[in-house]
Design a protein around this motif. Structure first.
Motif, PDB file in Angstrom:
ATOM      1  N   ASN A  29       1.202  -1.009  -0.123  1.00  0.00           N
ATOM      2  CA  ASN A  29      -0.137  -0.435   0.035  1.00  0.00           C
ATOM      3  C   ASN A  29       1.292   1.319   0.050  1.00  0.00           C
ATOM      4  N   ILE A  30       0.885   1.984  -0.684  1.00  0.00           N
ATOM      5  CA  ILE A  30       1.573   3.521  -1.293  1.00  0.00           C
ATOM      6  C   ILE A  30       0.144   4.567  -0.802  1.00  0.00           C
ATOM      7  N   ARG A  31       1.028   5.908  -0.359  1.00  0.00           N
ATOM      8  CA  ARG A  31       0.782   7.025  -0.713  1.00  0.00           C
ATOM      9  C   ARG A  31       1.363   8.262  -0.974  1.00  0.00           C
ATOM     10  N   ALA A  32       0.610   8.492  -2.544  1.00  0.00           N
ATOM     11  CA  ALA A  32       1.884   9.212  -3.261  1.00  0.00           C
ATOM     12  C   ALA A  32       2.403  10.485  -2.005  1.00  0.00           C
ATOM     13  N   THR A  33       3.707  10.964  -2.582  1.00  0.00           N
ATOM     14  CA  THR A  33       4.179  12.179  -2.140  1.00  0.00           C
ATOM     15  C   THR A  33       4.131  13.433  -3.320  1.00  0.00           C
ATOM     16  N   ALA A  34       3.523  12.775  -4.079  1.00  0.00           N
ATOM     17  CA  ALA A  34       3.299  13.957  -5.053  1.00  0.00           C
ATOM     18  C   ALA A  34       2.001  13.571  -5.705  1.00  0.00           C
ATOM     19  N   ASN A  35       1.521  14.428  -6.511  1.00  0.00           N
ATOM     20  CA  ASN A  35       0.516  14.297  -7.495  1.00  0.00           C
ATOM     21  C   ASN A  35      -0.080  15.659  -8.709  1.00  0.00           C
ATOM     22  N   THR A  36      -1.192  14.937  -9.273  1.00  0.00           N
ATOM     23  CA  THR A  36      -1.414  16.459  -9.732  1.00  0.00           C
ATOM     24  C   THR A  36      -2.162  16.008 -10.876  1.00  0.00           C
ATOM     25  N   PHE A  37      -3.886  16.758 -10.807  1.00  0.00           N
ATOM     26  CA  PHE A  37      -4.652  16.905 -12.090  1.00  0.00           C
ATOM     27  C   PHE A  37      -4.747  18.347 -12.234  1.00  0.00           C
ATOM     28  N   TYR A  38      -4.522  17.424 -14.027  1.00  0.00           N
ATOM     29  CA  TYR A  38      -4.789  19.086 -14.945  1.00  0.00           C
ATOM     30  C   TYR A  38      -5.426  18.649 -16.503  1.00  0.00           C
ATOM     31  N   LEU A  39      -5.804  19.796 -17.049  1.00  0.00           N
ATOM     32  CA  LEU A  39      -6.195  19.394 -18.511  1.00  0.00           C
ATOM     33  C   LEU A  39      -4.877  19.896 -19.578  1.00  0.00           C
ATOM     34  N   SER A  40      -4.573  19.082 -20.355  1.00  0.00           N
ATOM     35  CA  SER A  40      -3.982  19.449 -21.321  1.00  0.00           C
ATOM     36  C   SER A  40      -4.187  18.650 -22.771  1.00  0.00           C
ATOM     37  N   ASP A  41      -3.396  19.637 -23.875  1.00  0.00           N
ATOM     38  CA  ASP A  41      -2.902  18.222 -25.300  1.00  0.00           C
ATOM     39  C   ASP A  41      -2.347  17.799 -26.186  1.00  0.00           C
ATOM     40  N   TRP A  42      -1.225  18.085 -24.656  1.00  0.00           N
ATOM     41  CA  TRP A  42       0.380  17.583 -24.577  1.00  0.00           C
ATOM     42  C   TRP A  42       1.209  18.241 -25.729  1.00  0.00           C
ATOM     43  N   GLY A  43       0.478  19.234 -26.054  1.00  0.00           N
ATOM     44  CA  GLY A  43       1.483  20.249 -26.885  1.00  0.00           C
ATOM     45  C   GLY A  43       1.388  19.607 -28.404  1.00  0.00           C
ATOM     46  N   THR A  44       0.385  18.698 -28.478  1.00  0.00           N
ATOM     47  CA  THR A  44       0.500  17.854 -29.960  1.00  0.00           C
ATOM     48  C   THR A  44      -1.189  18.507 -30.700  1.00  0.00           C
ATOM     49  N   GLY A  45      -1.768  19.411 -30.302  1.00  0.00           N
ATOM     50  CA  GLY A  45      -2.972  19.858 -30.673  1.00  0.00           C
ATOM     51  C   GLY A  45      -3.834  18.432 -31.226  1.00  0.00           C
ATOM     52  N   GLU A  46      -4.066  17.533 -30.499  1.00  0.00           N
ATOM     53  CA  GLU A  46      -4.696  16.579 -30.319  1.00  0.00           C
ATOM     54  C   GLU A  46      -6.477  17.305 -29.651  1.00  0.00           C
ATOM     55  N   GLU A  47      -7.435  16.263 -29.332  1.00  0.00           N
ATOM     56  CA  GLU A  47      -8.118  16.863 -27.962  1.00  0.00           C
ATOM     57  C   GLU A  47      -7.594  16.293 -27.084  1.00  0.00           C
ATOM     58  N   PRO A  48      -7.963  17.334 -25.846  1.00  0.00           N
ATOM     59  CA  PRO A  48      -7.873  17.791 -25.089  1.00  0.00           C
ATOM     60  C   PRO A  48      -7.733  16.387 -24.528  1.00  0.00           C
ATOM     61  N   LEU A  49      -7.388  15.949 -23.111  1.00  0.00           N
ATOM     62  CA  LEU A  49      -7.513  15.021 -22.059  1.00  0.00           C
ATOM     63  C   LEU A  49      -6.975  15.631 -20.473  1.00  0.00           C
ATOM     64  N   TRP A  50      -7.372  15.147 -19.850  1.00  0.00           N
ATOM     65  CA  TRP A  50      -7.817  14.930 -18.279  1.00  0.00           C
ATOM     66  C   TRP A  50      -6.716  14.367 -17.928  1.00  0.00           C
ATOM     67  N   VAL A  51      -5.675  14.860 -16.985  1.00  0.00           N
ATOM     68  CA  VAL A  51      -4.601  13.704 -16.638  1.00  0.00           C
ATOM     69  C   VAL A  51      -4.865  14.309 -15.024  1.00  0.00           C
ATOM     70  N   PHE A  52      -4.672  12.422 -14.482  1.00  0.00           N
ATOM     71  CA  PHE A  52      -4.853  12.579 -13.151  1.00  0.00           C
ATOM     72  C   PHE A  52      -2.783  11.521 -12.899  1.00  0.00           C
ATOM     73  N   SER A  53      -2.345  12.261 -12.415  1.00  0.00           N
ATOM     74  CA  SER A  53      -0.931  11.216 -11.270  1.00  0.00           C
ATOM     75  C   SER A  53      -1.092  11.302 -10.349  1.00  0.00           C
ATOM     76  N   GLY A  54      -0.431  10.218  -9.465  1.00  0.00           N
ATOM     77  CA  GLY A  54       0.604  10.303  -7.844  1.00  0.00           C
ATOM     78  C   GLY A  54       1.513   9.271  -8.187  1.00  0.00           C
ATOM     79  N   SER A  55       2.283   9.869  -7.509  1.00  0.00           N
ATOM     80  CA  SER A  55       3.716   9.239  -7.098  1.00  0.00           C
ATOM     81  C   SER A  55       4.641   9.506  -6.240  1.00  0.00           C
ATOM     82  N   ILE A  56       5.457   8.673  -6.490  1.00  0.00           N
ATOM     83  CA  ILE A  56       7.042   8.472  -5.299  1.00  0.00           C
ATOM     84  C   ILE A  56       7.972   8.488  -5.541  1.00  0.00           C
ATOM     85  N   GLY A  57       8.958   9.278  -4.998  1.00  0.00           N
ATOM     86  CA  GLY A  57      10.365   9.578  -5.449  1.00  0.00           C
ATOM     87  C   GLY A  57      10.377  10.724  -6.491  1.00  0.00           C
ATOM     88  N   GLU A  58      11.836  10.144  -6.978  1.00  0.00           N
ATOM     89  CA  GLU A  58      11.386  11.604  -7.649  1.00  0.00           C
ATOM     90  C   GLU A  58      12.028  10.997  -9.493  1.00  0.00           C
TER      91      GLU A  58
END
Length: 166
Positions: A29-58
């Motif tokens: 069982n892990i609890r993220a030490t970093a996370n994010t939630f944002y809207l992005s087209d990843w710079g591709t010009g394609e349709e945007p996506l909602w992005v959700f992430s969580g992580s430990i370490g760097e």
């Protein structure tokens, strides 16, 4: 199943720390030490996506472990639904591996199967979700389950300002 090796130049990176992201994977069982939630087209010009992430370490210390989920952007209305891979859900598990000189390296696996049940309120800038996903890693199927409650990172939504490396 899809797997990728990602080389990341050794430069500083940041994550938002707004919210909570937890998972169980490989009997841990892990609890993220970093996370994010944002809207992005990843710079591709394609349709945007909602992005959700969580992580430990760097990534920059070569001890990164994290999950990334993306769903299609429909509009800025409140959304409550379950997504599967065939609905446009993207689910990834990534972790640091020994890098060549001058790089940070992560190994990224795309889910074989995944479910994300999400409540998204773009106006309030909140997302709550539960997830489960199965990944094939070195020929072995492994399952992850988890949940998150995140606040939107508006800065990461700006072009060129993505805070997630995988």
């Amino acid at each position: 199943m899809s797997e990728h090796i990602v080389l990341i130049p050794k430069t500083p990176a940041t994550h938002a720390h707004e919210g909570d992201f937890e998972w169980a994977f490989d009997e841990e069982n892990i609890r993220a030490t970093a996370n994010t939630f944002y809207l992005s087209d990843w710079g591709t010009g394609e349709e945007p996506l909602w992005v959700f992430s969580g992580s430990i370490g760097e990534v920059v210390t070569d001890n990164y472990v994290g999950f990334l989920f993306m769903i299609p952007f429909l509009n800025e209305d409140h959304l409550e639904r379950m997504y599967l891979l065939e609905d446009g859900l993207q689910a990834q598990y990534a972790y640091s591996i020994p890098p060549p000189p001058q790089y940070h390296t992560i190994r990224r696996h795309e889910a074989d199967e995944a479910t994300l049940s999400v409540k998204l309120d773009p106006g309030a800038g909140t997302a709550q979700a539960t997830f489960d996903a199965t990944f094939t890693i070195d020929g072995t199927q492994q399952s992850a389950t988890g949940r998150f409650s995140l606040l939107r990172n508006y800065l990461a939504s700006e072009p060129g300002r993505h805070t997630h490396a995988s």
